[in-house]
Design an enzyme around this catalytic site. Sequence first.
Site, PDB file in Angstrom:
ATOM      1  N   SER A  30      80.768 108.507  81.363  1.00  0.00           N
ATOM      2  CA  SER A  30      82.159 108.272  81.745  1.00  0.00           C
ATOM      3  C   SER A  30      83.033 109.347  81.124  1.00  0.00           C
ATOM      4  O   SER A  30      82.686 109.913  80.070  1.00  0.00           O
ATOM      5  CB  SER A  30      82.611 106.893  81.246  1.00  0.00           C
ATOM      6  OG  SER A  30      84.015 106.730  81.371  1.00  0.00           O
ATOM      7  N   TYR A  34      83.139 100.947  74.254  1.00  0.00           N
ATOM      8  CA  TYR A  34      82.813 101.614  75.516  1.00  0.00           C
ATOM      9  C   TYR A  34      82.751 103.135  75.371  1.00  0.00           C
ATOM     10  O   TYR A  34      81.744 103.767  75.740  1.00  0.00           O
ATOM     11  CB  TYR A  34      83.832 101.225  76.586  1.00  0.00           C
ATOM     12  CG  TYR A  34      83.489 101.723  77.970  1.00  0.00           C
ATOM     13  CD1 TYR A  34      82.566 101.046  78.755  1.00  0.00           C
ATOM     14  CD2 TYR A  34      84.069 102.868  78.493  1.00  0.00           C
ATOM     15  CE1 TYR A  34      82.235 101.494  80.025  1.00  0.00           C
ATOM     16  CE2 TYR A  34      83.749 103.326  79.759  1.00  0.00           C
ATOM     17  CZ  TYR A  34      82.835 102.640  80.517  1.00  0.00           C
ATOM     18  OH  TYR A  34      82.511 103.101  81.776  1.00  0.00           O
TER      19      TYR A  34
END
Length: 269
Positions: free
Chosen positions: A143, A157
Amino acid sequence: MSAIDPSRNHALVTGASSGIGAAIAREYARRGTPLILTARREDRLDALADQLRGSVDCVVIPADLARPDAPLHLFERVRERGLQVGTLVNNAGYGVPGSFLASDWTVHAQFLQVMIGAITELTWRFLPGLRACGAGRILNVASFAGLSPGSRGQTLYAGAKSYLIKFSESLALENAAAGVRVCALCPGFTYSEFHDVTGTRGLVSQLPKWMWLDTDEVARQGVDGADAGRAIVVPGLGYKVLRQVIKHLPDAAARRLMAKNTGRIRDAR
Protein backbone atom coordinates in the site's frame (compact mmCIF):
# COMPACT_ATOMS: atom_id res chain seq x y z
CA MET A 1 12.93 -35.25 -11.51
CA SER A 2 10.70 -34.20 -14.41
CA ALA A 3 11.10 -30.75 -15.90
CA ILE A 4 8.75 -27.94 -14.90
CA ASP A 5 6.20 -27.18 -17.61
CA PRO A 6 5.72 -23.35 -17.60
CA SER A 7 2.38 -23.66 -19.42
CA ARG A 8 0.90 -25.47 -16.40
CA ASN A 9 2.09 -22.97 -13.79
CA HIS A 10 -0.81 -21.53 -11.80
CA ALA A 11 -1.08 -18.12 -10.19
CA LEU A 12 -2.13 -18.51 -6.55
CA VAL A 13 -4.08 -15.42 -5.46
CA THR A 14 -4.95 -14.90 -1.80
CA GLY A 15 -7.86 -12.66 -0.87
CA ALA A 16 -9.30 -13.32 -4.31
CA SER A 17 -12.97 -12.99 -3.33
CA SER A 18 -13.22 -9.23 -3.95
CA GLY A 19 -11.42 -5.96 -4.62
CA ILE A 20 -7.85 -5.89 -5.89
CA GLY A 21 -7.47 -9.65 -5.42
CA ALA A 22 -10.40 -10.44 -7.71
CA ALA A 23 -9.12 -7.89 -10.24
CA ILE A 24 -5.66 -9.50 -10.23
CA ALA A 25 -7.26 -12.90 -10.79
CA ARG A 26 -9.21 -11.50 -13.76
CA GLU A 27 -6.02 -9.95 -15.16
CA TYR A 28 -4.13 -13.25 -15.00
CA ALA A 29 -7.10 -15.03 -16.58
CA ARG A 30 -7.07 -12.48 -19.40
CA ARG A 31 -3.41 -13.41 -19.99
CA GLY A 32 -4.21 -17.12 -20.05
CA THR A 33 -2.69 -18.05 -16.68
CA PRO A 34 -4.51 -20.83 -14.77
CA LEU A 35 -5.56 -19.84 -11.26
CA ILE A 36 -5.77 -21.05 -7.69
CA LEU A 37 -8.16 -18.79 -5.80
CA THR A 38 -8.23 -18.62 -2.02
CA ALA A 39 -10.05 -16.52 0.58
CA ARG A 40 -12.48 -17.08 3.46
CA ARG A 41 -15.68 -16.60 1.44
CA GLU A 42 -16.06 -19.76 -0.62
CA ASP A 43 -19.31 -18.63 -2.26
CA ARG A 44 -17.61 -15.56 -3.73
CA LEU A 45 -14.63 -17.60 -4.87
CA ASP A 46 -16.96 -20.03 -6.62
CA ALA A 47 -18.79 -17.19 -8.35
CA LEU A 48 -15.51 -15.68 -9.60
CA ALA A 49 -14.20 -19.07 -10.71
CA ASP A 50 -17.40 -19.68 -12.68
CA GLN A 51 -16.84 -16.38 -14.50
CA LEU A 52 -13.24 -17.18 -15.38
CA ARG A 53 -13.37 -20.88 -16.22
CA GLY A 54 -14.31 -20.11 -19.80
CA SER A 55 -10.83 -18.63 -20.21
CA VAL A 56 -8.57 -20.63 -17.86
CA ASP A 57 -8.54 -23.46 -15.35
CA CYS A 58 -9.64 -22.21 -11.89
CA VAL A 59 -9.19 -24.13 -8.65
CA VAL A 60 -10.89 -22.89 -5.47
CA ILE A 61 -9.28 -23.65 -2.09
CA PRO A 62 -10.93 -21.71 0.76
CA ALA A 63 -8.65 -20.68 3.64
CA ASP A 64 -8.83 -18.34 6.61
CA LEU A 65 -5.32 -16.92 6.87
CA ALA A 66 -6.04 -15.59 10.35
CA ARG A 67 -5.58 -19.20 11.50
CA PRO A 68 -1.91 -19.99 12.21
CA ASP A 69 -2.26 -23.42 10.56
CA ALA A 70 -3.81 -22.05 7.36
CA PRO A 71 -0.63 -21.41 5.31
CA LEU A 72 0.62 -24.97 5.77
CA HIS A 73 -2.85 -26.37 5.10
CA LEU A 74 -3.14 -24.33 1.89
CA PHE A 75 0.32 -25.39 0.74
CA GLU A 76 -0.50 -29.04 1.35
CA ARG A 77 -3.84 -28.80 -0.47
CA VAL A 78 -2.07 -27.35 -3.51
CA ARG A 79 0.57 -30.07 -3.41
CA GLU A 80 -2.02 -32.85 -2.96
CA ARG A 81 -3.74 -31.71 -6.15
CA GLY A 82 -0.48 -31.83 -8.07
CA LEU A 83 -0.66 -28.14 -8.96
CA GLN A 84 2.39 -26.09 -9.95
CA VAL A 85 2.51 -22.54 -8.61
CA GLY A 86 4.54 -20.24 -10.83
CA THR A 87 3.14 -17.00 -9.40
CA LEU A 88 2.30 -16.20 -5.79
CA VAL A 89 0.05 -13.19 -5.19
CA ASN A 90 -0.05 -12.20 -1.52
CA ASN A 91 -3.09 -9.95 -1.55
CA ALA A 92 -5.22 -10.94 1.46
CA GLY A 93 -5.50 -8.10 3.94
CA TYR A 94 -7.67 -5.61 5.75
CA GLY A 95 -7.55 -2.73 8.22
CA VAL A 96 -8.53 -2.45 11.90
CA PRO A 97 -10.26 0.90 12.43
CA GLY A 98 -9.66 3.01 15.52
CA SER A 99 -6.70 3.62 17.81
CA PHE A 100 -4.37 0.87 19.00
CA LEU A 101 -6.03 0.40 22.41
CA ALA A 102 -9.55 0.52 20.96
CA SER A 103 -9.34 -3.17 19.96
CA ASP A 104 -8.67 -6.32 21.97
CA TRP A 105 -5.28 -7.97 21.55
CA THR A 106 -6.88 -10.97 19.79
CA VAL A 107 -8.00 -8.58 17.02
CA HIS A 108 -4.44 -7.29 16.55
CA ALA A 109 -2.96 -10.78 16.74
CA GLN A 110 -5.22 -12.00 13.93
CA PHE A 111 -4.36 -8.91 11.89
CA LEU A 112 -0.62 -9.56 12.27
CA GLN A 113 -1.12 -13.21 11.34
CA VAL A 114 -2.90 -12.30 8.10
CA MET A 115 -0.77 -9.31 7.15
CA ILE A 116 2.70 -10.55 8.15
CA GLY A 117 2.74 -14.13 9.44
CA ALA A 118 0.72 -15.80 6.68
CA ILE A 119 2.37 -13.84 3.87
CA THR A 120 5.84 -14.68 5.12
CA GLU A 121 5.09 -18.37 5.63
CA LEU A 122 3.33 -18.78 2.27
CA THR A 123 6.31 -17.17 0.56
CA TRP A 124 8.75 -19.44 2.39
CA ARG A 125 6.77 -22.57 1.50
CA PHE A 126 6.17 -21.75 -2.19
CA LEU A 127 9.51 -20.08 -2.94
CA PRO A 128 11.46 -23.30 -3.67
CA GLY A 129 8.89 -24.20 -6.33
CA LEU A 130 9.01 -20.70 -7.78
CA ARG A 131 12.79 -20.96 -8.05
CA ALA A 132 12.42 -24.35 -9.75
CA CYS A 133 10.17 -22.76 -12.37
CA GLY A 134 13.06 -20.60 -13.53
CA ALA A 135 10.62 -17.74 -14.11
CA GLY A 136 8.68 -17.48 -10.86
CA ARG A 137 6.81 -14.37 -9.80
CA ILE A 138 5.80 -12.97 -6.41
CA LEU A 139 3.35 -10.07 -6.35
CA ASN A 140 2.89 -8.64 -2.86
CA VAL A 141 -0.01 -6.20 -2.59
CA ALA A 142 1.29 -3.57 -0.19
CA SER A 143 0.00 0.00 0.00
CA PHE A 144 1.06 3.60 -0.41
CA ALA A 145 0.59 3.71 3.37
CA GLY A 146 3.81 1.70 3.62
CA LEU A 147 5.69 4.52 1.87
CA SER A 148 4.15 7.28 4.01
CA PRO A 149 4.61 8.38 7.62
CA GLY A 150 2.51 6.48 10.13
CA SER A 151 -0.82 7.99 11.08
CA ARG A 152 -3.28 7.84 13.94
CA GLY A 153 -5.87 5.09 13.54
CA GLN A 154 -5.44 1.66 11.89
CA THR A 155 -2.20 1.77 13.87
CA LEU A 156 -0.64 -1.45 12.59
CA TYR A 157 -1.61 -1.06 8.94
CA ALA A 158 1.21 1.17 7.67
CA GLY A 159 3.80 -0.80 9.62
CA ALA A 160 2.59 -4.11 8.15
CA LYS A 161 2.66 -2.69 4.63
CA SER A 162 6.11 -1.18 5.18
CA TYR A 163 7.33 -4.63 6.24
CA LEU A 164 5.88 -6.10 3.07
CA ILE A 165 7.71 -3.56 0.90
CA LYS A 166 11.09 -4.20 2.55
CA PHE A 167 10.47 -7.96 2.49
CA SER A 168 9.78 -7.74 -1.25
CA GLU A 169 12.94 -5.74 -1.93
CA SER A 170 15.09 -8.28 -0.09
CA LEU A 171 13.41 -11.23 -1.81
CA ALA A 172 13.96 -9.59 -5.19
CA LEU A 173 17.70 -9.28 -4.53
CA GLU A 174 18.05 -12.81 -3.13
CA ASN A 175 16.18 -14.57 -5.91
CA ALA A 176 16.97 -12.61 -9.08
CA ALA A 177 19.66 -15.07 -10.15
CA ALA A 178 17.10 -17.90 -9.92
CA GLY A 179 14.73 -16.07 -12.26
CA VAL A 180 12.21 -15.13 -9.55
CA ARG A 181 10.89 -11.59 -9.91
CA VAL A 182 9.33 -9.93 -6.87
CA CYS A 183 7.13 -6.83 -6.88
CA ALA A 184 5.50 -4.82 -4.11
CA LEU A 185 2.36 -3.14 -5.46
CA CYS A 186 1.67 0.07 -3.52
CA PRO A 187 -1.71 1.56 -4.49
CA GLY A 188 -3.36 4.46 -2.74
CA PHE A 189 -7.13 4.73 -2.32
CA THR A 190 -8.75 2.24 -4.67
CA TYR A 191 -12.41 1.65 -5.46
CA SER A 192 -13.18 -1.56 -3.54
CA GLU A 193 -14.96 -2.88 -0.44
CA PHE A 194 -11.98 -2.10 1.80
CA HIS A 195 -13.37 1.15 3.22
CA ASP A 196 -16.82 -0.33 3.73
CA VAL A 197 -15.31 -3.11 5.83
CA THR A 198 -13.29 -0.66 7.95
CA GLY A 199 -16.24 1.71 8.34
CA THR A 200 -14.40 4.68 6.83
CA ARG A 201 -16.39 5.03 3.61
CA GLY A 202 -17.99 8.28 4.80
CA LEU A 203 -14.60 9.84 5.55
CA VAL A 204 -12.72 8.82 2.42
CA SER A 205 -15.61 9.65 0.10
CA GLN A 206 -14.75 13.30 0.70
CA LEU A 207 -11.25 12.91 -0.75
CA PRO A 208 -10.44 14.54 -4.12
CA LYS A 209 -11.06 12.49 -7.23
CA TRP A 210 -7.36 12.28 -8.20
CA MET A 211 -6.69 10.17 -5.08
CA TRP A 212 -8.98 7.34 -6.27
CA LEU A 213 -7.63 4.55 -8.45
CA ASP A 214 -9.45 2.04 -10.66
CA THR A 215 -9.14 -1.51 -9.33
CA ASP A 216 -8.59 -3.13 -12.74
CA GLU A 217 -5.88 -0.61 -13.64
CA VAL A 218 -4.12 -1.22 -10.33
CA ALA A 219 -4.21 -4.96 -11.04
CA ARG A 220 -2.83 -4.51 -14.55
CA GLN A 221 0.06 -2.37 -13.35
CA GLY A 222 0.84 -4.85 -10.59
CA VAL A 223 0.99 -7.84 -12.93
CA ASP A 224 3.05 -5.85 -15.43
CA GLY A 225 5.40 -4.80 -12.64
CA ALA A 226 5.92 -8.37 -11.47
CA ASP A 227 6.63 -9.55 -15.01
CA ALA A 228 9.10 -6.71 -15.54
CA GLY A 229 10.88 -7.30 -12.24
CA ARG A 230 10.05 -3.89 -10.79
CA ALA A 231 10.59 -4.09 -7.03
CA ILE A 232 8.05 -1.35 -6.24
CA VAL A 233 5.08 -0.20 -8.31
CA VAL A 234 3.12 2.93 -7.35
CA PRO A 235 0.01 3.29 -9.56
CA GLY A 236 -1.34 6.73 -10.41
CA LEU A 237 0.53 9.90 -11.38
CA GLY A 238 -0.71 11.73 -8.32
CA TYR A 239 0.72 9.13 -5.98
CA LYS A 240 4.03 9.05 -7.87
CA VAL A 241 4.33 12.81 -7.32
CA LEU A 242 3.27 12.51 -3.68
CA ARG A 243 5.88 9.83 -3.08
CA GLN A 244 8.61 12.16 -4.32
CA VAL A 245 7.31 14.98 -2.13
CA ILE A 246 7.37 12.73 0.95
CA LYS A 247 10.86 11.46 0.12
CA HIS A 248 12.27 14.99 -0.05
CA LEU A 249 10.49 16.43 2.97
CA PRO A 250 12.32 16.37 6.31
CA ASP A 251 10.92 13.54 8.43
CA ALA A 252 9.48 15.88 11.04
CA ALA A 253 7.69 17.92 8.37
CA ALA A 254 6.25 14.77 6.76
CA ARG A 255 4.93 13.61 10.14
CA ARG A 256 3.34 17.01 10.80
CA LEU A 257 1.66 16.86 7.39
CA MET A 258 0.29 13.40 8.18
CA ALA A 259 -0.90 14.50 11.62
CA LYS A 260 -2.75 17.43 10.09
CA ASN A 261 -4.57 15.30 7.54
CA THR A 262 -5.15 12.04 9.43
CA GLY A 263 -8.73 12.95 10.29
CA ARG A 264 -9.59 13.00 6.57
CA ILE A 265 -8.66 9.36 6.04
CA ARG A 266 -8.68 7.52 9.39
CA ASP A 267 -11.01 6.97 12.31
CA ALA A 268 -8.50 7.40 15.13
CA ARG A 269 -10.89 7.07 18.07
